[in-house]
Motif scaffolding. Sequence first.
Motif, PDB file in Angstrom:
ATOM      1  N   PHE A 131       0.955  -0.826   0.007  1.00  0.00           N
ATOM      2  CA  PHE A 131      -0.107  -0.335  -0.317  1.00  0.00           C
ATOM      3  C   PHE A 131       0.916   1.254   0.277  1.00  0.00           C
ATOM      4  O   PHE A 131       0.570   2.108  -0.969  1.00  0.00           O
ATOM      5  CB  PHE A 131      -0.665   0.133   0.814  1.00  0.00           C
ATOM      6  N   LEU A 132       1.974   1.248   0.669  1.00  0.00           N
ATOM      7  CA  LEU A 132       2.974   2.688   0.453  1.00  0.00           C
ATOM      8  C   LEU A 132       3.604   2.285  -0.339  1.00  0.00           C
ATOM      9  O   LEU A 132       4.326   2.962  -0.910  1.00  0.00           O
ATOM     10  CB  LEU A 132       3.709   1.961   2.509  1.00  0.00           C
ATOM     11  N   GLU A 133       3.785   1.989  -0.825  1.00  0.00           N
ATOM     12  CA  GLU A 133       4.885   1.459  -2.064  1.00  0.00           C
ATOM     13  C   GLU A 133       3.739   1.915  -3.517  1.00  0.00           C
ATOM     14  O   GLU A 133       4.382   2.940  -4.978  1.00  0.00           O
ATOM     15  CB  GLU A 133       4.392  -0.482  -2.736  1.00  0.00           C
ATOM     16  N   ASN A 134       2.703   1.914  -3.630  1.00  0.00           N
ATOM     17  CA  ASN A 134       1.628   2.157  -4.141  1.00  0.00           C
ATOM     18  C   ASN A 134       1.409   3.633  -4.411  1.00  0.00           C
ATOM     19  O   ASN A 134       0.668   4.336  -5.106  1.00  0.00           O
ATOM     20  CB  ASN A 134       0.476   1.164  -4.298  1.00  0.00           C
ATOM     21  N   GLU A 135       1.278   3.862  -3.384  1.00  0.00           N
ATOM     22  CA  GLU A 135       0.894   5.781  -2.079  1.00  0.00           C
ATOM     23  C   GLU A 135       2.738   6.883  -3.219  1.00  0.00           C
ATOM     24  O   GLU A 135       2.460   7.517  -3.655  1.00  0.00           O
ATOM     25  CB  GLU A 135       0.906   5.458  -1.064  1.00  0.00           C
ATOM     26  N   LEU A 136       3.484   6.064  -3.019  1.00  0.00           N
ATOM     27  CA  LEU A 136       5.042   6.552  -3.182  1.00  0.00           C
ATOM     28  C   LEU A 136       4.735   6.546  -4.832  1.00  0.00           C
ATOM     29  O   LEU A 136       4.999   7.637  -5.398  1.00  0.00           O
ATOM     30  CB  LEU A 136       5.588   5.766  -2.909  1.00  0.00           C
ATOM     31  N   ASN A 137       4.005   5.543  -5.782  1.00  0.00           N
ATOM     32  CA  ASN A 137       4.181   5.970  -6.944  1.00  0.00           C
ATOM     33  C   ASN A 137       3.316   7.031  -7.623  1.00  0.00           C
ATOM     34  O   ASN A 137       3.367   7.495  -8.344  1.00  0.00           O
ATOM     35  CB  ASN A 137       4.080   4.514  -7.184  1.00  0.00           C
ATOM     36  N   VAL A 138       1.951   7.359  -6.634  1.00  0.00           N
ATOM     37  CA  VAL A 138       1.121   8.017  -6.859  1.00  0.00           C
ATOM     38  C   VAL A 138       1.846   9.458  -6.554  1.00  0.00           C
ATOM     39  O   VAL A 138       1.733  10.001  -7.534  1.00  0.00           O
ATOM     40  CB  VAL A 138       0.007   7.900  -6.155  1.00  0.00           C
ATOM     41  N   TRP A 162      14.454   1.461  12.099  1.00  0.00           N
ATOM     42  CA  TRP A 162      14.232   0.509  12.841  1.00  0.00           C
ATOM     43  C   TRP A 162      14.556  -1.219  11.458  1.00  0.00           C
ATOM     44  O   TRP A 162      14.918  -1.777  12.211  1.00  0.00           O
ATOM     45  CB  TRP A 162      13.651   0.601  13.424  1.00  0.00           C
ATOM     46  N   LEU A 163      13.391  -1.181  10.780  1.00  0.00           N
ATOM     47  CA  LEU A 163      13.209  -2.152  10.331  1.00  0.00           C
ATOM     48  C   LEU A 163      14.527  -2.917   9.711  1.00  0.00           C
ATOM     49  O   LEU A 163      14.962  -3.935  10.101  1.00  0.00           O
ATOM     50  CB  LEU A 163      12.294  -2.106   9.275  1.00  0.00           C
ATOM     51  N   GLY A 164      15.326  -2.399   9.041  1.00  0.00           N
ATOM     52  CA  GLY A 164      16.773  -2.387   7.991  1.00  0.00           C
ATOM     53  C   GLY A 164      17.793  -2.770   9.632  1.00  0.00           C
ATOM     54  O   GLY A 164      18.685  -3.804   9.564  1.00  0.00           O
ATOM     55  N   LEU A 175      11.939  -6.066   3.507  1.00  0.00           N
ATOM     56  CA  LEU A 175      11.919  -4.959   2.497  1.00  0.00           C
ATOM     57  C   LEU A 175      13.106  -5.237   1.499  1.00  0.00           C
ATOM     58  O   LEU A 175      13.985  -4.247   1.463  1.00  0.00           O
ATOM     59  CB  LEU A 175      11.882  -3.629   3.425  1.00  0.00           C
ATOM     60  N   ALA A 176      12.198  -5.820   0.390  1.00  0.00           N
ATOM     61  CA  ALA A 176      13.534  -6.396  -0.674  1.00  0.00           C
ATOM     62  C   ALA A 176      13.653  -5.556  -1.843  1.00  0.00           C
ATOM     63  O   ALA A 176      12.282  -4.620  -2.419  1.00  0.00           O
ATOM     64  CB  ALA A 176      13.212  -7.517  -0.893  1.00  0.00           C
ATOM     65  N   LYS A 177      14.616  -3.929  -1.986  1.00  0.00           N
ATOM     66  CA  LYS A 177      14.434  -3.503  -2.639  1.00  0.00           C
ATOM     67  C   LYS A 177      13.658  -3.898  -4.290  1.00  0.00           C
ATOM     68  O   LYS A 177      13.489  -2.894  -5.222  1.00  0.00           O
ATOM     69  CB  LYS A 177      15.971  -2.550  -3.400  1.00  0.00           C
ATOM     70  N   ASP A 178      14.076  -5.385  -4.755  1.00  0.00           N
ATOM     71  CA  ASP A 178      13.458  -5.741  -5.985  1.00  0.00           C
ATOM     72  C   ASP A 178      12.113  -6.095  -6.156  1.00  0.00           C
ATOM     73  O   ASP A 178      11.706  -5.818  -6.373  1.00  0.00           O
ATOM     74  CB  ASP A 178      13.831  -6.796  -6.717  1.00  0.00           C
ATOM     75  N   CYS A 187      13.392   4.827   1.398  1.00  0.00           N
ATOM     76  CA  CYS A 187      14.151   4.885   3.232  1.00  0.00           C
ATOM     77  C   CYS A 187      15.386   6.226   2.684  1.00  0.00           C
ATOM     78  O   CYS A 187      15.528   6.777   3.772  1.00  0.00           O
ATOM     79  CB  CYS A 187      14.611   3.464   3.796  1.00  0.00           C
ATOM     80  N   GLY A 188      16.280   5.161   2.420  1.00  0.00           N
ATOM     81  CA  GLY A 188      17.139   6.143   1.827  1.00  0.00           C
ATOM     82  C   GLY A 188      16.956   7.546   2.123  1.00  0.00           C
ATOM     83  O   GLY A 188      18.003   8.529   2.658  1.00  0.00           O
ATOM     84  N   ASN A 189      16.172   8.604   0.860  1.00  0.00           N
ATOM     85  CA  ASN A 189      16.013  10.021   0.601  1.00  0.00           C
ATOM     86  C   ASN A 189      15.817  10.456   2.176  1.00  0.00           C
ATOM     87  O   ASN A 189      16.351  11.542   2.889  1.00  0.00           O
ATOM     88  CB  ASN A 189      15.443   9.768  -0.076  1.00  0.00           C
TER      89      ASN A 189
END
Length: 217
Positions: A131-138, A162-164, A175-178, A187-189
């Motif tokens: 859901f978060l991935e989709n929201e960032l795409n939008v 914290w997850l990392g 949280l896999a990059k692919d 996350c990096g930004n």
Amino acid sequence: MGDEVKLYGVDGSPFVCRVKIALNLKQVKYDFYVEDLSNKSADLLKYNPAHKKIPVLVHNENPISESLVIVEYIDEAWKGVPILPHDAYEKAQVRFWAKFNEDKCIPALFKAIGSHGSEEAVAEAHEQLQFLENELNVKGGKFFGGDNVNLVDISASFIAFWLGAAEEALGIKVLAKDKFPKLTEWCGNYINCQPVKESLPAREILVAFFKKRFGGN
């Protein structure tokens, strides 16, 4: 006379970190009081008698509890970069996603970590992260707030940092990059954004904490 701002918390808490980030974004000076959660201070019990939990922000002797409530208060109390949009509909959307992180995403991630990356728990976490991935795409910007950090970004601090540390401690990957390229980029930004970077605890402390709590591989 200037504002007196006190923050009660512990260094490794993602919820306390949310408040530190908001204060840094607004360039608010504050005094940080480290709590011993096994022996809570009289101040903490006085300022948050209902929950007896951190974080607590005390602004000119007025206490505010619950991290996302505190972040909204900071946004309203101090000028500077807005953390919530002014538009009523956009503000409601931001609050929705912050609550989604609080109620759905972070508990699913804790479950995945606590199970040492069991297939079922990771699948559940992936469902929420999508859901978060989709929201960032939008949105299409660097952050959930576009070009600036907003309440959704701050609410997702656990995911960014914290997850990392937990993945490293336990030898798992959630949280896999692919699978989540936008979220990984976010996350990096986010953790390299200066007000955020200044607020984060040392990664090695978190790795040690997760190893101790959940037992590393």
